[in-house]
Design an enzyme around this catalytic site. Sequence first.
Site, PDB file in Angstrom:
ATOM      1  N   GLU A 201       0.631  -1.206  -0.485  1.00  0.00           N
ATOM      2  CA  GLU A 201       0.203   0.326  -0.074  1.00  0.00           C
ATOM      3  C   GLU A 201       1.351   1.154   0.250  1.00  0.00           C
ATOM      4  OE1 GLU A 201      -2.905  -0.205   3.667  1.00  0.00           O
ATOM      5  OE2 GLU A 201      -2.689  -2.549   3.662  1.00  0.00           O
ATOM      6  N   GLU A 310     -10.420   5.599   2.632  1.00  0.00           N
ATOM      7  CA  GLU A 310     -10.550   4.915   3.301  1.00  0.00           C
ATOM      8  C   GLU A 310     -10.516   5.955   5.040  1.00  0.00           C
ATOM      9  OE1 GLU A 310      -9.002   1.113   6.693  1.00  0.00           O
ATOM     10  OE2 GLU A 310      -7.465   1.996   4.801  1.00  0.00           O
TER      11      GLU A 310
END
Length: 396
Positions: A201, A310
């Site tokens: 990520e 997120e």
Amino acid sequence: MLKFINSASWALILAIFVYVVLTPKALVAGRTISDIVNKSIIKTIKVDNDEIIDCYDMFKQPSLNHPSLHNHTIQMRPSTYPKNIKVDNPGTLQVTQTWHKYGTCPHGTIPIRRNVEKHYYSTLLRKQRRPKIIHNKKSNILQPNGIRDNHEYAIIKVPGSFIGAQAKINLWNPTVETMIEMSVSQIWVMAGDDSDLNTIEAGWAVDPTNFGDYQTRFFIMWTSDAYQHSCINLRCPGFVQTSPDIAFGCNFTEVSTFNGDQKDATFSIHKDQNSGNWWVQLQDISLGYYPSSIFTLLSKTSDRVEFGGEIYNGRYNGRHTTTQMGNGHFPSEGGLGISSYFSHVQVINENNEAKDPEDVKTYISNPDCYDLKVDKKHTNGYGFYYGGSGYNDNCQ
């Protein structure tokens, strides 16, 4: 003289001797650093707000302590680059971090932000759990299966066999309500599910739990066991850094303003076809790589890529958090300058070709709180607007 010292005094003297003589450590700015580590640090840069950057000898960096990296030969730069990758305009931002004003790390070293001892909560309290989702084939939208989870998303998912991904991500400084919460905008390169999940990520985050403040900071993260053990930045062995120019966990000095100047940066993850290492780039700077040997499934290829936002919803005061995603504005409020965006979104196939994503599925876990809208005009390559305010009349 010594004969007058009682047994308690002897015990105290012995304890001091053991601590001072037999414990080879030095206390630096509130953190205990071993002699071995001290010998690896070539230069220390003191930044404002008590932030410290240590310039480590690249060949003695802590990441090389990973069991699979003993006797590892560092790859200094990628040997292959994706074809058709958009590199002519990597972003609207000349990447600068606050620490750059105070010094630079010499060639042959890497900058590591010293851990900040200001964390009030453990990241274990919000350990990530990827939600199970249902694919609505009629609308091509992925929907939550009804199980509530504290992580909320507004993302696109691209299935396929990939060796990388890239996107320009709009930089903002969203409001995060509490120390335990976070707001993240990022790329996920993924393989597997459940306990076998592997991810790499990269993106930006406002994450006071990990970083000790509410600034917008650059981060990377990986896991090979569905976040049972995961590592952000360089806090544990794994990522091998090669660039002296960018420090993980440090802030961006420029972010976008509402209805004003827009700042974005290009984040890229791609697998070197010769070495198998997964390289991370910011703008056109190759920062380093995750060796394929630290993964199980990602030792080969990714089976999907995700892009978007997120947040973590702590639900304090018995309601949904006011933590913002993106810049806190919904895509329905407007486009460029009003809501946050990803542009020039690309995936990299097994032929090492960068292409616009296909068969894209949208996943919005709570559209009353955060939303996403694909930009069908594709004026800046494949892209989308996303974000939201969190708590509102419809988001409880």
